[in-house]
Structures are given as C-alpha cells and as structure tokens.
Scaffold this motif. Structure first.
Motif, PDB file in Angstrom:
ATOM      1  N   ALA A  63      -7.707   1.646   3.618  1.00  0.00           N
ATOM      2  CA  ALA A  63      -7.186   0.393   3.052  1.00  0.00           C
ATOM      3  C   ALA A  63      -6.553  -0.473   4.141  1.00  0.00           C
ATOM      4  O   ALA A  63      -6.693  -1.702   4.130  1.00  0.00           O
ATOM      5  CB  ALA A  63      -6.162   0.694   1.954  1.00  0.00           C
ATOM      6  N   PHE A  88     -10.050  -1.065   0.042  1.00  0.00           N
ATOM      7  CA  PHE A  88     -10.245   0.234  -0.573  1.00  0.00           C
ATOM      8  C   PHE A  88      -9.132   0.550  -1.568  1.00  0.00           C
ATOM      9  O   PHE A  88      -7.947   0.363  -1.283  1.00  0.00           O
ATOM     10  CB  PHE A  88     -10.286   1.305   0.522  1.00  0.00           C
ATOM     11  CG  PHE A  88     -10.340   2.716   0.015  1.00  0.00           C
ATOM     12  CD1 PHE A  88     -11.488   3.205  -0.573  1.00  0.00           C
ATOM     13  CD2 PHE A  88      -9.246   3.556   0.140  1.00  0.00           C
ATOM     14  CE1 PHE A  88     -11.549   4.512  -1.031  1.00  0.00           C
ATOM     15  CE2 PHE A  88      -9.293   4.862  -0.312  1.00  0.00           C
ATOM     16  CZ  PHE A  88     -10.450   5.342  -0.901  1.00  0.00           C
ATOM     17  N   GLU A  89      -9.511   1.033  -2.747  1.00  0.00           N
ATOM     18  CA  GLU A  89      -8.558   1.438  -3.772  1.00  0.00           C
ATOM     19  C   GLU A  89      -8.402   2.953  -3.731  1.00  0.00           C
ATOM     20  O   GLU A  89      -9.363   3.685  -3.936  1.00  0.00           O
ATOM     21  CB  GLU A  89      -9.052   1.011  -5.157  1.00  0.00           C
ATOM     22  CG  GLU A  89      -9.043  -0.492  -5.386  1.00  0.00           C
ATOM     23  CD  GLU A  89      -7.636  -1.043  -5.561  1.00  0.00           C
ATOM     24  OE1 GLU A  89      -6.710  -0.236  -5.820  1.00  0.00           O
ATOM     25  OE2 GLU A  89      -7.467  -2.261  -5.451  1.00  0.00           O
ATOM     26  N   ARG A  90      -7.183   3.427  -3.471  1.00  0.00           N
ATOM     27  CA  ARG A  90      -6.993   4.861  -3.276  1.00  0.00           C
ATOM     28  C   ARG A  90      -7.185   5.675  -4.557  1.00  0.00           C
ATOM     29  O   ARG A  90      -7.340   6.890  -4.501  1.00  0.00           O
ATOM     30  CB  ARG A  90      -5.603   5.133  -2.717  1.00  0.00           C
ATOM     31  CG  ARG A  90      -4.465   4.794  -3.668  1.00  0.00           C
ATOM     32  CD  ARG A  90      -3.146   4.900  -2.960  1.00  0.00           C
ATOM     33  NE  ARG A  90      -2.042   4.617  -3.857  1.00  0.00           N
ATOM     34  CZ  ARG A  90      -0.803   4.369  -3.443  1.00  0.00           C
ATOM     35  NH1 ARG A  90      -0.537   4.379  -2.156  1.00  0.00           N
ATOM     36  NH2 ARG A  90       0.152   4.129  -4.309  1.00  0.00           N
ATOM     37  N   GLY A  91      -7.213   5.001  -5.698  1.00  0.00           N
ATOM     38  CA  GLY A  91      -7.441   5.724  -6.938  1.00  0.00           C
ATOM     39  C   GLY A  91      -8.739   6.503  -6.921  1.00  0.00           C
ATOM     40  O   GLY A  91      -8.893   7.489  -7.643  1.00  0.00           O
ATOM     41  N   GLU A  92      -9.666   6.080  -6.072  1.00  0.00           N
ATOM     42  CA  GLU A  92     -10.956   6.749  -5.989  1.00  0.00           C
ATOM     43  C   GLU A  92     -10.840   8.164  -5.421  1.00  0.00           C
ATOM     44  O   GLU A  92     -11.719   8.992  -5.629  1.00  0.00           O
ATOM     45  CB  GLU A  92     -11.913   5.923  -5.116  1.00  0.00           C
ATOM     46  CG  GLU A  92     -12.200   4.527  -5.644  1.00  0.00           C
ATOM     47  CD  GLU A  92     -13.048   3.716  -4.684  1.00  0.00           C
ATOM     48  OE1 GLU A  92     -13.833   4.327  -3.937  1.00  0.00           O
ATOM     49  OE2 GLU A  92     -12.926   2.477  -4.676  1.00  0.00           O
ATOM     50  N   GLN A  98      -5.168   6.484   3.614  1.00  0.00           N
ATOM     51  CA  GLN A  98      -4.517   5.181   3.602  1.00  0.00           C
ATOM     52  C   GLN A  98      -5.034   4.289   4.736  1.00  0.00           C
ATOM     53  O   GLN A  98      -4.966   3.062   4.657  1.00  0.00           O
ATOM     54  CB  GLN A  98      -3.007   5.350   3.741  1.00  0.00           C
ATOM     55  CG  GLN A  98      -2.312   5.948   2.532  1.00  0.00           C
ATOM     56  CD  GLN A  98      -1.971   4.912   1.478  1.00  0.00           C
ATOM     57  OE1 GLN A  98      -2.776   4.634   0.588  1.00  0.00           O
ATOM     58  NE2 GLN A  98      -0.783   4.354   1.557  1.00  0.00           N
ATOM     59  N   ASP A 119      -9.385  -2.143   6.177  1.00  0.00           N
ATOM     60  CA  ASP A 119      -9.958  -3.267   5.431  1.00  0.00           C
ATOM     61  C   ASP A 119      -9.031  -4.478   5.480  1.00  0.00           C
ATOM     62  O   ASP A 119      -9.467  -5.617   5.713  1.00  0.00           O
ATOM     63  CB  ASP A 119     -10.185  -2.873   3.973  1.00  0.00           C
ATOM     64  CG  ASP A 119     -11.244  -1.794   3.808  1.00  0.00           C
ATOM     65  OD1 ASP A 119     -12.066  -1.607   4.713  1.00  0.00           O
ATOM     66  OD2 ASP A 119     -11.226  -1.123   2.747  1.00  0.00           O
ATOM     67  N   THR A 120      -7.736  -4.237   5.249  1.00  0.00           N
ATOM     68  CA  THR A 120      -6.760  -5.326   5.224  1.00  0.00           C
ATOM     69  C   THR A 120      -6.614  -5.955   6.597  1.00  0.00           C
ATOM     70  O   THR A 120      -6.563  -7.196   6.723  1.00  0.00           O
ATOM     71  CB  THR A 120      -5.392  -4.804   4.745  1.00  0.00           C
ATOM     72  OG1 THR A 120      -5.539  -4.217   3.449  1.00  0.00           O
ATOM     73  CG2 THR A 120      -4.378  -5.926   4.662  1.00  0.00           C
ATOM     74  N   LEU A 147       0.827  -1.207   0.000  1.00  0.00           N
ATOM     75  CA  LEU A 147       0.000   0.000   0.000  1.00  0.00           C
ATOM     76  C   LEU A 147       0.861   1.258   0.000  1.00  0.00           C
ATOM     77  O   LEU A 147       0.451   2.307   0.476  1.00  0.00           O
ATOM     78  CB  LEU A 147      -0.920   0.015   1.234  1.00  0.00           C
ATOM     79  CG  LEU A 147      -1.846  -1.182   1.420  1.00  0.00           C
ATOM     80  CD1 LEU A 147      -2.540  -1.113   2.772  1.00  0.00           C
ATOM     81  CD2 LEU A 147      -2.871  -1.249   0.298  1.00  0.00           C
TER      82      LEU A 147
END
Length: 294
Positions: A231, A255-259, A228, A234-235, A185
């Motif tokens: 994510a 969660f994808e940080r690209g969002e 961050q 979630d992990t 990450l």
C-alpha cells in the motif's frame, strides 16, 4: 512512467528532463528521429540509449533498465514490474552479530513466513524468484543482515526500491509506522506502538520459554511490516506522479490489506510448538515444580 524517463540518457538530469517534457517530448516515442534536441554531440547518444531502453522494456529486461535509470528513479519501474515485486521485512535477535529471526515475504502469490530454527534456510531460494524488491530501509539494514547471514547463498535482485528514501524525497520522513499513520494506513489497536525492540523481546521470550504466543505476536507484527509496503508503494508512486504534475499518467489503485488479513490469521494459527519448544516448556515446568516445593 518509465517511458517518460529521459534520465537514462547521460547528461540528462531532473531539470533537463522536465525541459524535454515542457517542449512536448513526453515519451521516448516523442523524441525526434532527426534534428537537434539536446545538442549535436548528445543527440546521437540519446537516440541510442532510447532504442536500448525500448528493446529492454519490450523484452522485460529489468536488469538492463535498472542499470540505465538512476537508482533514485527506480520507483518509475514499479507499475511495469509490479507482478514481479517482493515486499519483505526482517526481525533480528538484537545481538551485536545480528541474525534474522523472522522474515515475512509478500508477493503476487501471497504471504510467507520464515523463522529461525524452522525454515529460515529456505529464504534465499524464495527471494530469488522475484526480480524487484521493495523494502523500507532494507538497503541499509535488512539486506546487509541477510547477506551477512547467508553469504554467497543470498541472491541479488535486478532492482531494489527502498521506500525510506522515496518517501523522504516526497516530504514523508520518519519511520514506517509513522508514515503509515499519516497516510491513514495505520495498524489495528493491538499493533499500535509495537517497535523493533519489542520484536527482539518477543523472540527472546520465545527462545527462553518456548512461548508460542510470543512467537505468534512477533510473526503478526512482521507480516504487517511486509504487506503494508504494498500500500505504501502504491501511495508513494501516485504521490511522485503528483509531484511531477503527470496528469496524463494513470494512478495506481492503492492495495487494500483486507485481501490478506485472512492469510495473516491462518499463518499465525498454524504456528505451533516444535519439539525443541516442548523441551523448553518441560524444563520451565520442572523448574516451576521445584520452586513450588521450596
């Protein structure tokens, strides 16, 4: 996972809970309404506590659930209340009397930044709108600093998950950036190696010279520290389920940080100099002209 939690019963710890699971009592609904399960003295109390827990969950009473479940197990509440979660991180001035300089919040509505001398006074109200707080070492640093600074204005959440301690229990020690790197990450190249002291220096550069670029870099660093955490939460939740061999419990999509990267860029670009910053720059430029004349 919260419905599989029996540690809300007095006298039931991790080992006794696992024993219940091994005996086929996987959820609150599986706990027999009659007969001896934990012992004659404890069974009546157990059924009372489970009834209270079911009622609290039905009414989404996070305060009641958090009071019943040991703090070390509050991570189990996360999926049920993820929409109410607030992920945040602070930077400070580095002085003996710590003051927050930049605070980044991330929740279901997106990213927000609060900056000392600009809009920091609005922070308590913004944080009060979310019931579940998620931080990394926030119980030891962020929250005490903010509580000291704001005093009685600063809110108290219904539950607070400090990922530093959740990760440590899962064998993931070290700081936030170190753990992020181990989990894949990591941050973009220009953010690699930036640390808390760098954040102090960036703030001081901004104060001394009205250096808006220093402020923008600081804000970007702080924003990463906040989103961050989503994510990582979630992990960590998924890994905790793995540790407990909870194959029947659904894992969370990480969660994808690209969002949110577009929002990061937008917030940074919106940061311009205040009137105070412009006055600082005027003073610095005047000093520069004087020096050139010498």
């Amino acid at each position: 996972m919260v419905r599989r939690t029996f540690q809300l019963i007095p006298g039931v710890g991790p080992w006794k809970e696992k024993d219940l699971w091994a005996r086929g009592i996987h959820t609150w609904e599986d706990f027999p309404e009659s007969g001896v399960v934990l012992g004659q003295k404890l069974d009546g109390l157990a059924r009372q506590r489970l009834a209270l827990a079911r009622e609290a969950l039905e009414h989404r009473n996070l305060t009641a659930l958090a009071a019943m479940i040991p703090p070390r197990e509050h991570w189990r509440l996360y999926p049920e209340f993820a929409r109410d979660a607030l992920y945040f991180d602070i930077e400070t001035n580095g002085n003996q009397e710590q003051e927050p300089t930049v605070v980044a919040l991330f929740d279901a509505e997106g990213l927000r930044v609060f900056i000392l001398g600009r809009n920091m006074d609005e922070l308590p109200e913004a944080m009060a709108r979310r019931r579940l707080w998620v931080t990394f070492n926030g119980s030891c640093f962020d929250v005490p600093v903010l509580r000291q600074y704001f005093g009685k204005r600063f809110p108290t959440p219904e539950a607070h998950i400090d990922l530093r301690f959740v990760c440590r229990r899962l064998g993931m020690g070290g700081g936030l950036k170190e753990i992020e790197d181990k989990l894949g990450l990591g941050r973009p190249p220009h953010m690699k190696g930036v640390n808390g002291w760098d954040a102090v220096l960036l703030w001081r550069a901004y104060l001394a010279r009205g250096d808006v670029e220093a402020l923008r870099f600081l804000v970007e660093y702080n924003l990463y520290d906040s989103f961050q955490l989503r994510a990582l939460m979630d992990t960590a939740y998924n890994r905790a389920l793995d540790e407990l061999n909870m194959d029947a419990v659904a894992r969370l999509p990480v969660f994808e940080r690209g969002e949110v990267l577009y929002d990061v860029s937008r917030l940074i670009l919106e940061l311009g100099p205040t009137q105070r910053d412009l006055k600082v720059l005027e003073r610095v430029r005047a000093q520069d002209r004087d020096l050139r004349q010498d």
